[in-house]
Enzyme design. Structure first.
Site, PDB file in Angstrom:
ATOM      1  CE  LYS A 104       2.383  10.889  -5.897  1.00 14.36           C
ATOM      2  NZ  LYS A 104       2.539   9.440  -5.635  1.00 14.36           N
ATOM      3  N   GLY A 165       0.443   2.397   0.472  1.00  9.19           N
ATOM      4  CA  GLY A 165       0.820   0.997   0.598  1.00  9.19           C
ATOM      5  C   GLY A 165      -0.080   0.125   1.443  1.00  9.19           C
TER       6      GLY A 165
END
EC number: 2.8.1.10
Length: 271
Positions: A104, A165
């Protein structure tokens, strides 16, 4: 319809995965909480950050043993990298440590929003694809950048829903839906910014191929319960997409027929 659902699976780079949920492994309150969350979500892959896990101050004994016990495919990431050279080197180290060509790709261009560096991302992706990696690039919903990443050899994209987040859900629905519509045959996994299961259900209803979660689960009061809720939401959203939702209308339309109703209920009638 039942056969379609049974045959439906997430396929990336020619490999099939058991779930459309990918789960991050950082910031859980304990290893047991992480283990229970993996068991609850049954993710197709789990992500691991080489730089964080190799840090002696944050690593916990037994972390890798835990992941091996669950037998879930690993997706190393280049979290924390801020240059092409740094991202490429980290990916190469991750391949040696985790014995996988999957990566990733994260390349951050802004410390405040943690927004990906679009120019560096394309350059790094091209280098890693040429080096034999199966690259899943973390990017924004920008269609042009998405195309450049595909031109560089990426076979899937991981656009954000919102900054990492934040838990805000999708902040640019138009941009994300345009990306889905203009790249109908490209696997798209929404990564970052999802906060509650309804956010995951929504993007899956739009036709996205999967979701990647970390903070939304690890920072929940009860991570394993939230992990299961996200898995159920993603499955529900995918089923709704395959079922073919009704067209949205601007005006009301009766769900029951007019035929057989008393004459005084018809327009212009009077009792």
């Amino acid at each position: 319809m039942t056969s379609n659902l049974a045959a439906d699976s997430l396929t990336l780079y020619g490999e099939t995965f058991a779930s459309r949920v990918l789960l991050g492994t950082s910031r859980y309150p304990s290893l047991q909480s992480l283990s229970d969350s993996i068991a609850a979500a049954k993710p197709g892959m789990v992500t691991v950050a080489l730089r964080r896990q190799m840090n002696a101050d944050t690593a916990e004994a037994g972390f890798f043993d835990l992941l091996k016990r669950h037998g879930v495919p690993l997706l190393p990431n280049t979290a924390g990298c801020q240059s092409v050279a740094e991202a490429v080197t980290t990916a190469q180290m991750a391949r040696e440590v985790f014995e996988t060509d999957w990566i990733k790709l994260e390349l951050i261009g802004d410390d405040y929003t943690l927004q990906p560096d679009p120019i560096g991302l394309v350059e790094a992706a091209a280098k890693l694809v040429k080096d034999g990696f199966k690259v899943l690039p973390y990017c924004t919903e920008d269609l042009v950048i998405g195309r450049r990443l595909l031109d560089a050899g990426c076979e899937a994209l991981m656009p954000w829903g919102a900054p990492i987040g934040t838990g805000k859900g999708v902040v640019n629905p138009y941009g994300l839906r345009v990306l889905r519509e203009r790249l109908p045959d490209v696997p798209l996994i929404v990564d970052a910014g999802l906060g509650v299961p309804s956010h995951a259900c929504q993007v899956m209803e739009w036709g996205f191929d999967g979701v990647l979660l970390n903070t939304a689960v690890s920072q929940a009061t009860h991570p394993p319960v939230m992990a299961r809720a996200f898995a159920q939401a993603a499955e529900a959203g995918r089923s709704a997409y395959l079922a073919g939702p009704m067209a949205e209308r601007d005006s009301a339309q009766a769900s029951t027929p007019v035929v057989g109703m008393p004459f005084w209920h018809h327009a212009g009638g009077s009792a």
